[in-house]
Design a protein around this motif. Structure first.
Motif, PDB file in Angstrom:
ATOM      1  N   SER B 308      44.663   6.354  38.882  1.00 42.65           N
ATOM      2  CA  SER B 308      44.550   6.642  40.366  1.00 42.65           C
ATOM      3  C   SER B 308      44.141   5.874  41.076  1.00 42.65           C
ATOM      4  O   SER B 308      43.756   6.001  42.350  1.00 42.65           O
ATOM      5  CB  SER B 308      44.362   8.276  40.448  1.00 42.65           C
ATOM      6  N   LEU B 309      42.908   5.186  39.940  1.00 42.53           N
ATOM      7  CA  LEU B 309      41.924   4.335  41.454  1.00 42.53           C
ATOM      8  C   LEU B 309      42.501   1.992  40.813  1.00 42.53           C
ATOM      9  O   LEU B 309      42.020   1.520  41.889  1.00 42.53           O
ATOM     10  CB  LEU B 309      40.761   4.110  40.883  1.00 42.53           C
ATOM     11  N   GLY B 310      43.581   2.664  40.092  1.00 52.86           N
ATOM     12  CA  GLY B 310      43.789   0.748  39.675  1.00 52.86           C
ATOM     13  C   GLY B 310      44.317   0.359  38.026  1.00 52.86           C
ATOM     14  O   GLY B 310      43.806   2.047  37.289  1.00 52.86           O
ATOM     15  N   ILE B 311      45.046  -0.193  37.914  1.00 51.93           N
ATOM     16  CA  ILE B 311      45.121  -0.045  36.767  1.00 51.93           C
ATOM     17  C   ILE B 311      44.700  -0.827  35.841  1.00 51.93           C
ATOM     18  O   ILE B 311      44.856  -2.335  35.912  1.00 51.93           O
ATOM     19  CB  ILE B 311      46.779  -0.552  36.927  1.00 51.93           C
ATOM     20  N   VAL B 312      44.492  -0.838  34.631  1.00 49.32           N
ATOM     21  CA  VAL B 312      43.764  -1.937  34.013  1.00 49.32           C
ATOM     22  C   VAL B 312      44.280  -2.763  33.251  1.00 49.32           C
ATOM     23  O   VAL B 312      45.286  -2.626  32.383  1.00 49.32           O
ATOM     24  CB  VAL B 312      42.843  -0.959  33.202  1.00 49.32           C
ATOM     25  N   THR B 313      43.978  -3.721  33.042  1.00 53.30           N
ATOM     26  CA  THR B 313      44.647  -4.923  32.448  1.00 53.30           C
ATOM     27  C   THR B 313      44.037  -5.938  31.694  1.00 53.30           C
ATOM     28  O   THR B 313      44.912  -5.852  30.867  1.00 53.30           O
ATOM     29  CB  THR B 313      45.769  -6.005  33.577  1.00 53.30           C
ATOM     30  N   LYS B 314      42.922  -6.174  31.358  1.00 49.23           N
ATOM     31  CA  LYS B 314      42.346  -6.587  30.580  1.00 49.23           C
ATOM     32  C   LYS B 314      40.896  -5.726  29.924  1.00 49.23           C
ATOM     33  O   LYS B 314      40.330  -5.139  31.109  1.00 49.23           O
ATOM     34  CB  LYS B 314      41.504  -8.013  30.649  1.00 49.23           C
ATOM     35  N   VAL B 315      40.581  -5.556  28.879  1.00 47.45           N
ATOM     36  CA  VAL B 315      39.069  -4.985  28.801  1.00 47.45           C
ATOM     37  C   VAL B 315      37.934  -5.931  27.744  1.00 47.45           C
ATOM     38  O   VAL B 315      38.805  -6.817  27.139  1.00 47.45           O
ATOM     39  CB  VAL B 315      39.831  -4.187  28.024  1.00 47.45           C
ATOM     40  N   SER B 316      37.228  -6.468  27.996  1.00 45.86           N
ATOM     41  CA  SER B 316      36.044  -6.303  27.191  1.00 45.86           C
ATOM     42  C   SER B 316      35.430  -5.361  26.301  1.00 45.86           C
ATOM     43  O   SER B 316      34.236  -4.349  27.099  1.00 45.86           O
ATOM     44  CB  SER B 316      35.271  -7.199  27.981  1.00 45.86           C
ATOM     45  N   ILE B 317      35.111  -5.320  25.455  1.00 44.91           N
ATOM     46  CA  ILE B 317      34.242  -4.212  24.394  1.00 44.91           C
ATOM     47  C   ILE B 317      34.028  -4.458  23.437  1.00 44.91           C
ATOM     48  O   ILE B 317      34.327  -5.137  22.598  1.00 44.91           O
ATOM     49  CB  ILE B 317      35.599  -3.019  24.387  1.00 44.91           C
ATOM     50  N   LEU B 318      32.309  -3.212  23.712  1.00 39.23           N
ATOM     51  CA  LEU B 318      31.113  -4.243  22.176  1.00 39.23           C
ATOM     52  C   LEU B 318      32.210  -3.594  20.741  1.00 39.23           C
ATOM     53  O   LEU B 318      32.033  -1.640  20.821  1.00 39.23           O
ATOM     54  CB  LEU B 318      30.003  -3.011  22.662  1.00 39.23           C
ATOM     55  N   THR B 319      32.083  -3.937  19.760  1.00 37.47           N
ATOM     56  CA  THR B 319      32.514  -2.837  18.934  1.00 37.47           C
ATOM     57  C   THR B 319      31.475  -2.938  17.289  1.00 37.47           C
ATOM     58  O   THR B 319      30.858  -4.061  17.517  1.00 37.47           O
ATOM     59  CB  THR B 319      33.826  -3.265  17.891  1.00 37.47           C
ATOM     60  N   GLN B 545      35.203  16.102  47.054  1.00 40.31           N
ATOM     61  CA  GLN B 545      35.091  15.316  48.492  1.00 40.31           C
ATOM     62  C   GLN B 545      35.065  14.116  48.756  1.00 40.31           C
ATOM     63  O   GLN B 545      35.674  13.325  48.991  1.00 40.31           O
ATOM     64  CB  GLN B 545      34.241  15.625  49.786  1.00 40.31           C
ATOM     65  N   VAL B 546      33.837  13.882  47.349  1.00 41.26           N
ATOM     66  CA  VAL B 546      33.278  11.981  47.447  1.00 41.26           C
ATOM     67  C   VAL B 546      34.618  11.635  47.035  1.00 41.26           C
ATOM     68  O   VAL B 546      34.883  10.243  47.026  1.00 41.26           O
ATOM     69  CB  VAL B 546      31.834  12.184  47.142  1.00 41.26           C
ATOM     70  N   MET B 547      35.145  12.152  45.988  1.00 43.79           N
ATOM     71  CA  MET B 547      35.724  11.620  45.447  1.00 43.79           C
ATOM     72  C   MET B 547      36.954  11.494  45.816  1.00 43.79           C
ATOM     73  O   MET B 547      37.600  10.011  45.508  1.00 43.79           O
ATOM     74  CB  MET B 547      36.647  12.677  43.879  1.00 43.79           C
ATOM     75  N   ALA B 548      37.577  12.457  47.571  1.00 37.92           N
ATOM     76  CA  ALA B 548      38.458  11.895  47.653  1.00 37.92           C
ATOM     77  C   ALA B 548      38.227  10.687  48.499  1.00 37.92           C
ATOM     78  O   ALA B 548      39.660   9.979  48.482  1.00 37.92           O
ATOM     79  CB  ALA B 548      39.322  13.117  48.309  1.00 37.92           C
ATOM     80  N   ALA B 549      37.507  10.515  48.717  1.00 44.19           N
ATOM     81  CA  ALA B 549      36.777   9.717  49.762  1.00 44.19           C
ATOM     82  C   ALA B 549      36.716   8.379  49.113  1.00 44.19           C
ATOM     83  O   ALA B 549      37.898   7.276  49.906  1.00 44.19           O
ATOM     84  CB  ALA B 549      35.953   9.572  50.363  1.00 44.19           C
ATOM     85  N   ILE B 550      36.847   8.284  48.168  1.00 40.33           N
ATOM     86  CA  ILE B 550      36.605   7.056  46.850  1.00 40.33           C
ATOM     87  C   ILE B 550      38.169   6.337  46.456  1.00 40.33           C
ATOM     88  O   ILE B 550      39.318   5.721  46.933  1.00 40.33           O
ATOM     89  CB  ILE B 550      36.008   6.832  46.121  1.00 40.33           C
ATOM     90  N   LYS B 551      38.765   7.149  46.259  1.00 38.59           N
ATOM     91  CA  LYS B 551      40.592   7.744  46.362  1.00 38.59           C
ATOM     92  C   LYS B 551      40.938   6.755  48.037  1.00 38.59           C
ATOM     93  O   LYS B 551      41.855   5.885  47.909  1.00 38.59           O
ATOM     94  CB  LYS B 551      40.943   8.927  45.816  1.00 38.59           C
ATOM     95  N   LYS B 552      40.680   7.496  48.617  1.00 41.53           N
ATOM     96  CA  LYS B 552      41.273   6.832  50.436  1.00 41.53           C
ATOM     97  C   LYS B 552      40.757   5.613  50.629  1.00 41.53           C
ATOM     98  O   LYS B 552      41.292   4.688  50.916  1.00 41.53           O
ATOM     99  CB  LYS B 552      40.496   7.731  51.193  1.00 41.53           C
TER     100      LYS B 552
END
Lengths: 231, 574
Positions: B308-319, B545-552
């Motif tokens: 809901s805030l962005g589409i993840v396209t690449k990932v870097s993960i510690l395995t 409310q803060v979540m909604a503000a960030i979404k905005k």
């Protein structure tokens, strides 16, 4: 009647093997066919006789034998030999053990999944001059006074062959049974059971390796298919 | 009778406002009755009525629109005729309120399609009915959207262009990966454009020394696991859906799974992300550093925000490295209190080698053995009330076995365990795991299932289960299992069919009960569509409310995965 079951400790069948066969940090467990042999022995025992579990190999085999004891075997014998043994050598060891213990029935897995030899059972039968029922998918044993007979269904290329044998060496195939799990209370009890240790000198067996491994290579990697424009 | 008057109102309305198809649709959608007065059978016949009504409307509009005001309108009329209704179809009986389609979202037209064809080339634009059918339906077969377009970008650049365009056109979108969400988070609610990142499935790099893996968001989890297996590493998460779920989705939902106990949550293992925002801006936060305290750590916003805030396209993960000695014990306990005590014992006696601690109750066990083939009860000798699965992972077989055996011996002697089995080979271990991982599948095969995923104080977990059994009696089968080590209960109520009466006995009781214990109404499954209006049960009003503000800030037009995660009431305020 005593039943003797041979078990081999091998690389776990579900492990993906990489080049060469490294046995150093890989999961080892009882050969699946040996498990089936043990299960069959336990079922026969549960209709009334003793059974024993014997394995041949280096020191770590003790784990495999403990598992066998946990599943319900009464005794275990561990023949220690640190190197690799080939079927003929194993067969000679078992001949010596059979002479000492005098079991009425000998059960083995049809082959080990690490070398796929499928020879040990047959060679033991040859050395002992006992009948053999190999690739057994069904066994029923009758032990009356005058009549000690095993009826064995064998998996053969044409289908199933049923043999009636005087107490033989039997090697087991997949469809025979589904091995049980070793439950915790039994594992605890197995700790106190004794594993008898023997060496080759004790058995008066001399091993002479008549096979030499020249090379072990991986099969060639599968090539990508080629799409043809027409045939 | 209410339906008839609404429909006739609609007919009169439509003949007046031919040119304003947009408003027709809104009006049409808004006459959907409120949830409380309808039960399942009447809703279905209502929908059929509307479909018949719509068919009737086609002819009326066509006749009136002859020689109408321009090609554009005729064209969109033609589309409307073929599209039918843009309502949200629901297979689930529960008519718990789904927000209406947001009026400010546009609908796709042929110009949009040609733009997407230009950006993605033919193969990236999917309008095929069958494929869309799959993409519109969730795994639980509870929800179904009515999207007419699915896009399959191959590069971050393509995703950026798509989003930039959709933002300017105000076209709502749904980011989709493996579509294994259990809360309806990965499918459209109405006609949102589906952006499926499954084609972005390359592994970009892997550092054998640090174990840091960089890959694209569309990589399937199981494929990553196989790749890492060859390198001597493992993924820090493992869940039943691994054959289909994709890492981008895992991260967007902060997936938990079976190994959270040992390797922690994705907030800890993810080192960096590349995210595309609603307006097409590409945020490159794809760091591969273990420590980086420079400014606000924005990636954590995207981990768990469910697209809901962005589409993840690449990932870097510690395995983590793959450790050779894995042991699995399947144990039986008499009562829930023993399960808790065993957890404490396991943590202290097994210490650093403990890697998973799961439980299932007898109803779950019976269901799995009944519905899935090839599985047998590891402890058939007697019926047990609770089963616990304990896994240890370490570097030395002998050391681990000794610890495990000592722990188990003591547990049996003190009566905490009534029975148990230790897997003797990998085959046995995978069949034990299949039992635990197969419960969701078995539930789905059994019939309808109401699924709840709650975080509760461990001592209270089973109290809820027993209360639910009392409330529902013989009407339903209450099945409980979960990640006991993390205090996470999967409460599932299985019934032959969906039934609003049963739902009324479950909700909001379950949420209120959880809220009272200051628990979470969604431990790991996320909010999605199912719990979008329930955030307040586990979050204070100010927090929301803060979540909604960030979404905005990040998505002012609200086009990313609308109707989900945040309650519409809060979003419309800000």
């Amino acid at each position: 009647m005593k039943i003797m079951v041979a078990v081999k400790r091998v690389v776990d069948y579900a492990v993906k093997i990489r080049s060469g066969v490294e046995t150093s940090n890989v999961k080892m467990s009882m050969n699946p066919f040996c498990e089936i042999a043990l299960e069959e022995a336990l079922r026969i025992k549960e209709s009334g006789r003793a059974s024993e579990v014997v394995s041949v190999g280096p020191a770590q085999c003790a784990d495999t034998l403990r598992t066998g004891l946990a599943k319900g075997a009464d005794r275990a014998i561990h023949v220690e030999f640190p190197g690799t043994l080939y079927p003929l050598s194993v067969a000679k060891i078992f001949k010596a053990l059979v002479d000492a213990e005098k079991p009425g029935l000998l059960l083995l897995g049809k082959q080990a999944i690490d070398d796929d030899c499928n020879r040990t059972g047959q060679m033991i039968a040859g050395l002992l001059k006992w009948p053999q029922g190999t690739f057994a998918s069904k066994i029923s044993v009758v032990l009356d006074e005058g009549n000690k007979v095993a009826t064995v269904d064998r998996e053969v290329d044409g289908g199933l062959e049923t043999l009636s044998l005087d107490l033989p060496v039997i090697t087991t195939d997949l469809r025979l049974n589904q091995p049980r799990y070793a439950t915790l209370p039994n594992i605890m009890k197995a700790k106190s059971k004794v594993i008898k240790k023997l060496t080759l000198q004790d058995l008066n067996v001399e091993i002479r390796s008549d096979l030499e491994v020249v090379q072990v290579i991986e099969p060639p990697k599968r090539q990508a298919g080629v799409v043809l424009s027409s045939v | 009778m209410k339906y008839l008057t609404a429909a006739s109102r609609l007919l009169r309305h439509s003949s007046r406002n031919l040119s304003d198809l947009g408003s027709n649709l809104q009006f049409f959608c808004s006459i959907r009755p409120s949830s409380s007065c309808l039960s399942y059978p009447s809703l279905r016949s209502y929908e059929r009525f509307i479909q018949d009504d719509c068919f009737h409307r086609k002819f009326t509009l066509k006749n009136i629109c002859f020689g109408g005001s321009g090609v554009g309108i005729l064209h969109s009329l033609a589309r409307f005729q073929s599209d039918g209704i843009r309502t949200h179809h629901r297979n689930l009986a529960s008519t718990a309120s789904i927000p209406e389609r947001n009026k400010s979202f546009a609908t796709i037209n042929s110009d949009d399609i040609s733009y997407f064809n230009k950006v993605l080339g033919g193969r990236g634009v999917v309008q095929d009915e069958e494929k869309l059918d799959d993409a519109n339906t969730d795994w639980m077969r509870k929800y179904k959207g009515s999207s007419k377009l699915m896009l399959q970008p191959r590069t971050t650049q393509e995703v950026s262009q798509i989003l930039d365009y959709c933002n300017s056109r105000c076209l709502a979108v749904v980011p989709q990966g493996g579509n294994t969400s259990l809360v309806g988070g990965s499918i459209p609610v109405y006609d949102e454009v589906i952006i499926n990142v499954g084609s972005m499935n390359n592994i970009l790099s892997f550092d054998k020394v640090s174990g840091i893996l960089v890959c694209e968001a569309g990589c399937i989890l199981e494929n990553l696991m196989s790749f890492l297996d060859n390198e001597g590493y493992i993924m820090p998460l493992d869940l039943g859906a691994k054959g289909s779920c994709q890492i981008g989705g895992n991260i967007s939902t902060n997936a938990g799974g079976l190994r959270l106990l040992r390797y922690g949550s994705l907030h800890g293992s993810v080192l960096g992300l590349e995210v595309v925002l609603a307006n097409g801006t590409v945020l490159d936060m794809l760091g591969t550093l273990r420590k980086d305290n420079t400014g606000y750590d924005l990636k954590h916003l995207f981990i768990g925000s469910e697209g809901s805030l962005g589409i993840v396209t690449k990932v870097s993960i510690l395995t983590p490295p793959k450790l050779p000695s894995v042991n699995l014990a399947f144990l039986a306990c008499e009562d829930y209190l023993s399960c808790q005590k065993i957890l404490v014992e396991a943590k202290t006696k097994l210490g650093e080698i403990l890697s998973a601690f799961e439980f299932l109750d007898i109803n779950a066990m019976d269901l799995v053995l009944k519905q899935l083939d090839g599985l047998r009860d590891p402890l058939p000798s007697s019926k047990h009330n609770f089963y616990v699965l304990i896994e240890t992972t370490g570097s030395m077989e002998s050391h681990d076995k000794e610890k495990l055996e000592a722990f188990l011996a003591q547990a049996i002697e003190s009566g905490l365990l009534t029975d148990g089995v230790v897997a003797q080979d990998i085959n046995q271990a995978s069949s034990f795991w299949r039992i635990r991982e197969g419960v969701p599948e078995a539930l789905l095969k059994e019939g309808a299932v109401y699924k709840y995923d709650l975080s509760l104080p461990p001592e209270k977990i089973y109290d809820l289960v027993e209360e639910m059994r009392q409330r529902l009696g013989t009407a339903a089968n209450v099945v409980a299992y979960g990640h006991l080590g993390d205090g996470n209960l999967h409460l599932n109520i299985s019934t032959p069919q969906y039934d609003d009466n049963i739902l009324a006995k479950i909700e909001p009781f379950v949420y209120e009960w959880t809220s009272k214990q200051r628990g979470s109404i969604s431990a790991e499954h996320g909010i999605g569509l199912m719990k979008a209006n329930k955030l307040h049960y586990s979050n204070s009003a100010e927090t929301v409310q803060v979540m909604a503000a960030i979404k905005k800030v990040l998505d002012p037009s609200g086009i990313l995965n609308p109707y989900k995660v945040l309650p519409t009431s809060v979003l419309s305020q800000s």
